[in-house]
Scaffold this motif. Structure first.
Motif, short mmCIF file in Angstrom:
data_model
loop_
_atom_site.label_atom_id
_atom_site.label_comp_id
_atom_site.label_asym_id
_atom_site.label_seq_id
_atom_site.Cartn_x
_atom_site.Cartn_y
_atom_site.Cartn_z
N ARG A 197 4.49 -7.74 -6.86
CA ARG A 197 3.73 -8.98 -6.99
C ARG A 197 4.53 -10.16 -6.43
NH1 ARG A 197 -0.72 -9.85 -10.50
NH2 ARG A 197 -1.48 -11.98 -10.21
N LYS A 198 5.84 -10.16 -6.69
CA LYS A 198 6.70 -11.24 -6.23
C LYS A 198 6.91 -11.20 -4.72
CE LYS A 198 9.62 -14.68 -6.94
NZ LYS A 198 9.14 -16.00 -7.39
N TYR A 199 7.01 -10.02 -4.16
CA TYR A 199 7.31 -9.88 -2.73
C TYR A 199 6.10 -9.29 -1.98
CZ TYR A 199 11.96 -11.05 -4.34
OH TYR A 199 13.03 -11.68 -4.92
N SER A 200 6.05 -7.97 -1.80
CA SER A 200 4.93 -7.38 -1.06
C SER A 200 4.91 -5.87 -1.30
CB SER A 200 5.08 -7.66 0.44
OG SER A 200 6.23 -6.99 0.96
N THR A 259 3.54 3.09 -7.30
CA THR A 259 3.00 1.80 -7.72
C THR A 259 2.62 0.96 -6.51
OG1 THR A 259 4.40 1.87 -9.70
CG2 THR A 259 3.43 -0.24 -9.14
N SER A 260 3.30 1.16 -5.39
CA SER A 260 3.01 0.41 -4.15
C SER A 260 1.90 1.06 -3.34
CB SER A 260 4.26 0.30 -3.28
OG SER A 260 5.33 -0.28 -3.97
N CYS A 261 2.04 2.36 -3.08
CA CYS A 261 1.18 3.03 -2.10
C CYS A 261 -0.26 3.20 -2.56
CB CYS A 261 1.77 4.39 -1.73
SG CYS A 261 3.34 4.30 -0.84
N ASN A 262 -0.46 3.57 -3.82
CA ASN A 262 -1.83 3.82 -4.29
C ASN A 262 -2.71 2.58 -4.18
OD1 ASN A 262 -2.08 6.69 -5.23
ND2 ASN A 262 -0.29 6.12 -6.43
N PRO A 263 -2.32 1.43 -4.76
CA PRO A 263 -3.19 0.25 -4.61
C PRO A 263 -3.22 -0.30 -3.18
CG PRO A 263 -1.18 -0.35 -5.78
CD PRO A 263 -1.19 1.15 -5.67
N TYR A 264 -2.13 -0.09 -2.43
CA TYR A 264 -2.09 -0.55 -1.03
C TYR A 264 -3.17 0.16 -0.22
CZ TYR A 264 0.46 -2.52 3.02
OH TYR A 264 0.85 -3.25 4.13
N ILE A 265 -3.32 1.47 -0.45
CA ILE A 265 -4.36 2.24 0.24
C ILE A 265 -5.74 1.70 -0.12
CG2 ILE A 265 -5.53 4.49 0.27
CD1 ILE A 265 -3.11 4.52 2.04
N LEU A 266 -5.94 1.31 -1.38
CA LEU A 266 -7.23 0.79 -1.81
C LEU A 266 -7.62 -0.47 -1.04
CD1 LEU A 266 -6.96 1.22 -5.70
CD2 LEU A 266 -8.28 2.63 -4.12
N THR A 267 -6.63 -1.25 -0.59
CA THR A 267 -6.91 -2.51 0.13
C THR A 267 -7.19 -2.29 1.61
OG1 THR A 267 -4.60 -3.00 0.77
CG2 THR A 267 -5.31 -3.69 -1.44
N MET A 268 -7.00 -1.09 2.13
CA MET A 268 -7.08 -0.86 3.58
C MET A 268 -8.50 -0.55 4.05
SD MET A 268 -3.59 1.22 4.49
CE MET A 268 -1.97 0.48 4.25
N GLY A 269 -9.47 -1.29 3.55
CA GLY A 269 -10.84 -1.09 3.96
C GLY A 269 -11.80 -1.64 2.93
N PRO A 270 -13.09 -1.37 3.10
CA PRO A 270 -14.10 -1.89 2.18
C PRO A 270 -13.90 -1.40 0.75
CG PRO A 270 -15.12 -1.01 4.19
CD PRO A 270 -13.69 -0.59 4.21
N VAL A 282 8.56 -1.45 11.33
CA VAL A 282 7.12 -1.56 11.61
C VAL A 282 6.51 -2.72 10.82
CG1 VAL A 282 4.89 -0.40 11.41
CG2 VAL A 282 6.91 0.89 12.12
N LYS A 283 5.68 -3.52 11.49
CA LYS A 283 4.97 -4.60 10.81
C LYS A 283 3.78 -4.03 10.06
CE LYS A 283 2.86 -9.13 11.62
NZ LYS A 283 2.49 -10.14 12.64
N MET A 284 3.68 -4.35 8.78
CA MET A 284 2.60 -3.82 7.94
C MET A 284 1.65 -4.94 7.54
SD MET A 284 3.29 -0.56 7.68
CE MET A 284 2.42 0.06 6.24
N PRO A 285 0.36 -4.63 7.32
CA PRO A 285 -0.61 -5.66 6.91
C PRO A 285 -0.29 -6.22 5.54
CG PRO A 285 -1.56 -3.46 6.72
CD PRO A 285 -0.26 -3.29 7.43
N LYS A 286 -0.69 -7.46 5.31
CA LYS A 286 -0.40 -8.14 4.04
C LYS A 286 -1.61 -8.11 3.10
CE LYS A 286 3.14 -11.18 5.96
NZ LYS A 286 4.24 -10.47 5.32
N ASN A 287 -2.45 -7.08 3.22
CA ASN A 287 -3.61 -6.95 2.33
C ASN A 287 -3.16 -6.93 0.88
OD1 ASN A 287 -4.80 -6.56 4.76
ND2 ASN A 287 -5.49 -4.48 4.38
N GLY A 288 -3.79 -7.70 0.04
CA GLY A 288 -3.47 -7.69 -1.39
C GLY A 288 -2.19 -8.40 -1.74
N ASP A 289 -1.57 -9.09 -0.79
CA ASP A 289 -0.30 -9.79 -1.05
C ASP A 289 -0.48 -11.31 -1.12
OD1 ASP A 289 1.31 -7.52 -1.21
OD2 ASP A 289 1.64 -7.46 0.95
N GLN A 290 -1.71 -11.76 -1.40
CA GLN A 290 -1.97 -13.19 -1.35
C GLN A 290 -1.32 -13.96 -2.50
OE1 GLN A 290 -4.40 -10.87 -0.75
NE2 GLN A 290 -4.33 -11.21 1.46
N SER A 291 -1.34 -13.36 -3.70
CA SER A 291 -0.80 -14.05 -4.88
C SER A 291 0.57 -13.50 -5.24
CB SER A 291 -1.75 -13.87 -6.08
OG SER A 291 -1.17 -14.39 -7.25
#
Length: 456
Positions: free
Chosen positions: A78-81, A128-139, A221-230
């Motif tokens: 939550r603090k970083y990405s 804790t990172s990968c599971n919700p990250y995958i959820l953000t990678m699309g609709p 590798v540059k990764m998308p910042k989906n879900g890293d807004q707050s």
């Protein structure tokens, strides 16, 4: 105006394919760690002349790391990405695996437990990172199916872990039985222990170096910042919102039970199969085939080592069916609601476990193997249902679900203590011990039923 179609791996018009592939590779990597470790309960028990209950401390250390690090991981993410969480997870994974070398030099069991704990602190960060990250990678409406697709590659890593454990560890350990090891002098025991530990640590050192390479790839590798807004923690308010969400709160309990059942089935199939095969004393055509593939002699009487290796062979068949089931289950989710599929699979798993308990012959072993197919998509489906429409709260929600992996630490020692009884109610205690996975699958089926009922 015609509504623009969005793909499974498209977010805001941008393809998520490359990030999805990279993150999905982590699913295979922690699958490898999980399933090279399950057979080590039996291996460490023999190497250090311990009971099954003492050997099951491997699972306590392994899954204890998940529990202890889940919320710290969520706060870090939550603090970083998400990317920072994945990189720290890979670093701890590599460190824990490489610590097997100094643990071997010390020649005692506790340093291995520490190495496992550090390794799984890394896995906790990864999951804790990968599971919700995958959820953000699309609709959002197909997030559960996307997570199931990524999770389908987890058993591929698990299969590799099982194969490595069987081929490069179990099949190479000294063939002396548990009873024969108990008669060795202290000097003979120390020499045998050091020799076996040298074999055991090899695959862990290799995977440690592979993880270092993966860490370098993610750094570049540059990764998308989906879900890293707050980046605000807001721990208390977030947890209150999660606790008052029925499908999340019940999902944590269901995940605790599922992971406990999974680990018990995949760990103690070795004890189940070893007892059965030693009691039967002969080889089936399938076991001759497995033995031929593994280079073990099945022409004579059944030995304890052969029984252990063949049991791991059955475990690999189980994992193969689980891997196939992941893809089948992901396809079925196009037509069956997640809660309904969970209810069906939980019920079928409970029925198969009854078969494993009631049958003391090979039919029971076949039921136990088949259970791996029916629990194919339980983990990601529970995960997706529990985090449905969570938004930014998904980071802490994910931590709670990863903490639920504690089921893999708490329940196996309870089952091991039953197995150590030898016999209960005139039946092998190892058979009776599977009442615990039966109860767990009933909880999972009930969760699926309640999800369907609430959606009606």
């Amino acid at each position: 105006m015609e509504k623009k179609k969005t793909g499974l791996l498209t977010s805001n018009g941008v393809s998520m394919l490359v990030p999805f592939i990279l993150v999905t590779s982590c699913f295979a990597l922690w699958g490898f760690a999980n399933d090279i470790t399950n057979p080590m309960v039996k291996a460490f028990s023999k190497i250090f002349r311990m009971s099954v209950t003492e050997g099951s401390m491997v699972q306590v250390a392994f899954y204890g790391g998940y529990f202890c690090m889940a919320f710290p991981a969520a706060m870090f993410i939550r603090k970083y990405s998400y990317k920072a969480g994945i990189m720290l997870g890979l670093g701890l994974y590599a460190l824990g695996a490489l610590l097997f070398f100094p643990a071997k030099m010390i020649g005692m069991f506790p340093p291995f437990l520490l190495a496992y704990f550090i390794l799984t602190c890394g896995l906790s960060f990864l999951e804790t990172s990968c599971n919700p990250y995958i959820l953000t990678m699309g609709p959002e409406d197909n997030a559960t199916r996307r997570l199931n697709m990524a999770q389908a590659f987890n058993p591929v890593g698990s299969l590799c872990g099982m194969f490595v454990a069987m081929t490069f560890i179990q099949n190479r350990l000294n063939p002396l039985s548990t009873a024969e090891r108990a008669t060795l002098s202290d000097e003979e025991f120390a020499a045998l222990r050091d020799s076996d530990l040298s074999i055991l640590i090899g695959p862990y050192l290799a995977i440690g170096l592979i993880i270092v390479c993966m860490l370098i790839v993610f750094a570049c590798v540059k990764m998308p910042k989906n879900g890293d807004q707050s980046h605000d923690i807001n721990f208390g308010p977030t947890m209150r919102r999660l606790w008052h969400t029925h499908h999340y709160r019940e999902g944590v309990l269901a995940q605790f039970c599922y992971v406990g059942a999974q680990i018990m089935c995949w760990t103690f199939i070795i004890q189940y199969g070893t007892r059965l095969l030693m009691a039967e004393g002969d080889y089936t055509a399938l076991e001759h085939t497995i033995g031929g593939l593994l280079g073990i002699d099945t022409s004579g009487a059944m030995t304890e080592k052969n029984a252990e290796v063949l049991s791991q062979g059955y475990n690999i068949i189980a994992m193969g069916s689980h891997c196939i089931g992941r893809f089948v289950g992901t396809y079925l989710l196009k037509y069956i609601k997640p809660g309904n599929l969970l209810r069906i699979l939980g019920t079928l798993s409970a029925i198969l476990i009854i078969g494993a308990i009631a049958n003391t012959g090979r039919a029971g072993l076949y039921c136990l193997v088949a259970t791996s197919f029916t629990m194919c998509v339980m983990f990601p489906t529970i995960y997706g249902i529990a985090l449905d429409k969570m938004g930014e709260d998904a980071k802490f929600g994910a931590a709670g679900l990863i903490m639920a992996i504690l089921g893999g630490s708490v329940l196996p020692p309870v089952q091991a203590s039953i197995i150590d009884k030898g016999e209960l109610f005139g039946m092998p205690a190892v058979n009776i011990s599977f009442i615990l996975p039966f109860i767990c699958f009933c909880v999972v089926a009930t969760y699926g039923y309640r999800v369907v009922k609430r959606a009606a």
